[in-house]
Design a protein around this motif. Structure first.
Motif, mmCIF file in Angstrom:
data_model
loop_
_atom_site.group_PDB
_atom_site.id
_atom_site.type_symbol
_atom_site.label_atom_id
_atom_site.label_comp_id
_atom_site.label_asym_id
_atom_site.label_seq_id
_atom_site.Cartn_x
_atom_site.Cartn_y
_atom_site.Cartn_z
ATOM 1 N N UNK A 1 0.934 -1.301 0.008
ATOM 2 C CA UNK A 1 -0.012 0.081 -0.181
ATOM 3 C C UNK A 1 0.960 1.564 0.165
ATOM 4 N N UNK A 2 0.310 2.184 -0.309
ATOM 5 C CA UNK A 2 0.209 3.726 -0.525
ATOM 6 C C UNK A 2 -0.295 4.528 0.751
ATOM 7 N N UNK A 3 0.402 5.938 0.531
ATOM 8 C CA UNK A 3 -0.157 6.223 1.601
ATOM 9 C C UNK A 3 -0.076 8.084 1.207
ATOM 10 N N UNK A 4 -1.229 8.810 1.378
ATOM 11 C CA UNK A 4 -1.780 10.204 0.891
ATOM 12 C C UNK A 4 -1.983 10.697 2.012
ATOM 13 N N UNK A 5 -1.476 11.571 2.404
ATOM 14 C CA UNK A 5 -1.354 12.537 3.707
ATOM 15 C C UNK A 5 -1.658 14.030 2.923
ATOM 16 N N UNK A 6 -3.277 14.681 3.014
ATOM 17 C CA UNK A 6 -3.677 15.883 2.722
ATOM 18 C C UNK A 6 -3.287 16.526 3.664
ATOM 19 N N UNK A 7 -2.762 18.056 2.830
ATOM 20 C CA UNK A 7 -1.923 19.258 3.932
ATOM 21 C C UNK A 7 -2.219 20.571 2.836
ATOM 22 N N UNK A 8 -3.120 20.532 2.488
ATOM 23 C CA UNK A 8 -3.481 21.491 1.506
ATOM 24 C C UNK A 8 -4.274 22.195 2.229
ATOM 25 N N UNK A 9 -4.759 21.484 2.717
ATOM 26 C CA UNK A 9 -5.961 22.684 3.386
ATOM 27 C C UNK A 9 -5.269 24.175 4.072
ATOM 28 N N UNK A 10 -6.425 25.353 4.311
ATOM 29 C CA UNK A 10 -5.868 26.359 4.647
ATOM 30 C C UNK A 10 -6.301 26.824 6.613
ATOM 31 N N UNK A 11 -7.457 25.886 6.994
ATOM 32 C CA UNK A 11 -7.163 25.834 8.001
ATOM 33 C C UNK A 11 -7.534 26.975 8.879
ATOM 34 N N UNK B 1 2.118 32.190 13.778
ATOM 35 C CA UNK B 1 2.956 33.308 12.500
ATOM 36 C C UNK B 1 3.722 31.667 12.052
ATOM 37 N N UNK B 2 2.996 30.608 12.864
ATOM 38 C CA UNK B 2 3.495 29.408 11.975
ATOM 39 C C UNK B 2 3.263 28.913 10.892
ATOM 40 N N UNK B 3 2.144 29.418 10.385
ATOM 41 C CA UNK B 3 1.194 28.637 9.007
ATOM 42 C C UNK B 3 -0.174 28.433 9.905
ATOM 43 N N UNK B 4 -0.625 27.246 8.927
ATOM 44 C CA UNK B 4 -2.121 26.462 9.155
ATOM 45 C C UNK B 4 -1.551 25.656 9.231
ATOM 46 N N UNK B 5 -2.562 24.985 10.325
ATOM 47 C CA UNK B 5 -2.813 24.418 11.178
ATOM 48 C C UNK B 5 -1.838 22.856 11.729
#
Length: 403
Positions: free
Chosen positions: A9-19, A26-30
């Motif tokens: 299997x492979x893994x996809x981490x979805x991290x494109x949101x703005x939160x 200051x650290x950016x999106x959540x």
């Protein structure tokens, strides 16, 4: 399953949101906010890198976040050699499709799709998801049965009805799929203009793919609001014991007499220790050691030698007082260790009695009390039998603190 028997299997981490709901920071999106000193996404990646070290991983990010992710990858506790980064789209659905397309060239049969802001996916949860895939499921959804009573609100803000919760579940990630099946479903949805799906299981349902429910994990929470991030930080920043060590040193002159008192035990001898109290050099040193653990000064601050009321007083009074101050400050005495330096008298025959006396005065177990002795090899004032010295160490735990 063991790592050796892991499915392909492979893994996809979805991290494109703005939160946006978590507010600006200051650290950016959540997904890049820090919990326990590291970005959220690094904790999320940890779970999968440790669970399946050889699995290819695609992280789908916003175009503006490449530097943030690069810094987060440096803090992943494991190999990041199998991680590939791609840019996502305007919606979660578009971002997942971008990740699937990037994964299309990999030699995998299944894929796990995980929200970057779920950092608490434990190995047992991942094993349950994997077992369902291995048993033949083409789509797997970890979920937790709804425990709260559900209400549907009317347009006026009042309760319109109570919704029966039987058979209702809260969906989690990672959601897992036969790779080609979910890729085809996503492509079909995109081609048909279907864009209102909130998770990948919903796309599989729309495409007519049966979705297998498996037990989720209550702790596998999604960090949505600022308070969620604060709670995650508290959860991972486990309190540590506040262990403090204090040292004490004292020396008293010897003069002709009939014996010395050491650690509260009188030992007949042809000399005695000169001092305002009973001159128990061991208990004086230990008193200072205990006071040091909470910054409470030294024995002279509490019992000035100029005060006549302490003339000839037993030194256990001083030690009991110091122990009381420690406990008033929230301390628990864990260990007391005294080293005596003297040419005479012999300490060995009295060692156990001394330990028992320390145990009694401090109200701690005997195994937490240590008394040792050595000579000064006839060097210096101790070697000339002009005095006795003591070095003491006390260990105290004061509640808990965060690192």
């Amino acid at each position: 399953m063991s790592a050796q028997n892991r499915i392909n299997c492979g893994v996809i981490i979805v991290a494109a949101g703005r939160g946006e709901r978590a507010g600006s920071h200051p650290d950016g999106p959540k997904q890049y906010r820090r919990i326990a000193g590291r970005p959220v996404i690094s904790h999320t990646l940890d779970a999968f890198v440790k669970w399946a070290p050889d699995a290819p991983i695609v992280v789908v990010i916003h175009a503006d976040d490449r530097d943030l992710l690069a810094a987060a990858l440096l803090q992943v506790n494991g190999s990041s050699g199998n991680i590939r980064v791609v840019t996502g789209g305007a919606s979660r659905q578009q971002s997942v499709l971008a990740g699937l397309e990037a994964m299309a060239g990999a030699d995998i049969e299944h894929v796990l799709i995980q929200d970057a802001v779920r950092p608490f996916a434990d190995p047992a949860l991942l094993d349950r998801v994997e077992a369902a895939l291995a048993a033949g499921a083409r789509a797997v959804l970890p979920a937790v049965a709804v425990a709260d009573t559900l209400k549907r609100a009317g347009i006026d803000g009042d309760v319109a009805e109570t919704v029966p919760r039987a058979g209702l579940f809260a969906a989690q990630t990672p959601q897992a799929f036969h790779f080609q099946t979910i890729l085809d479903a996503h492509r079909q949805a995109a081609a048909g203009g279907q864009s209102d799906f909130t998770d990948d299981a919903a796309i599989a349902e729309w495409a007519g793919v049966p979705v297998r429910l498996v037990e989720g994990a209550v702790g596998n929470v999604k960090l949505t609001l600022q308070k969620d991030i604060i709670m995650a930080d508290e959860r991972l920043s486990a309190p540590l014991p506040d262990v403090r060590t204090g040292n004490g040193y004292d020396v008293h002159q010897l003069e002709p007499g009939d014996g010395v008192t050491l650690c509260g035990i009188f030992i007949p001898h042809d000399q005695r220790l000169k001092g305002h109290s009973d001159a128990d050099v061991a208990l004086h040193a230990l008193t200072d050691a205990l006071l040091a653990t909470c910054g409470a000064g030294d024995i002279g601050d509490h019992f000035p030698p100029s005060d006549p009321q302490w003339k000839g007083a037993p030194s256990r009074i001083f030690l009991e007082h110091a122990a009381g101050i420690v406990r008033q400050n929230g301390g628990t005495i864990m260990n007391a260790d005294v080293s005596l330096i003297a040419e005479a008298p012999k300490i060995g025959p009295h060692r156990e009695a001394m330990r028992m006396k320390l145990s009694e005065i401090l109200a701690i177990s005997l195994d937490r009390c240590s008394v040792k002795a050595t000579t000064n090899e006839k060097i210096g004032f101790i070697g000339r039998r002009e005095g006795i010295a003591a070095i003491a160490t006390a260990t105290v735990v004061y509640g808990k603190r965060k690192p």
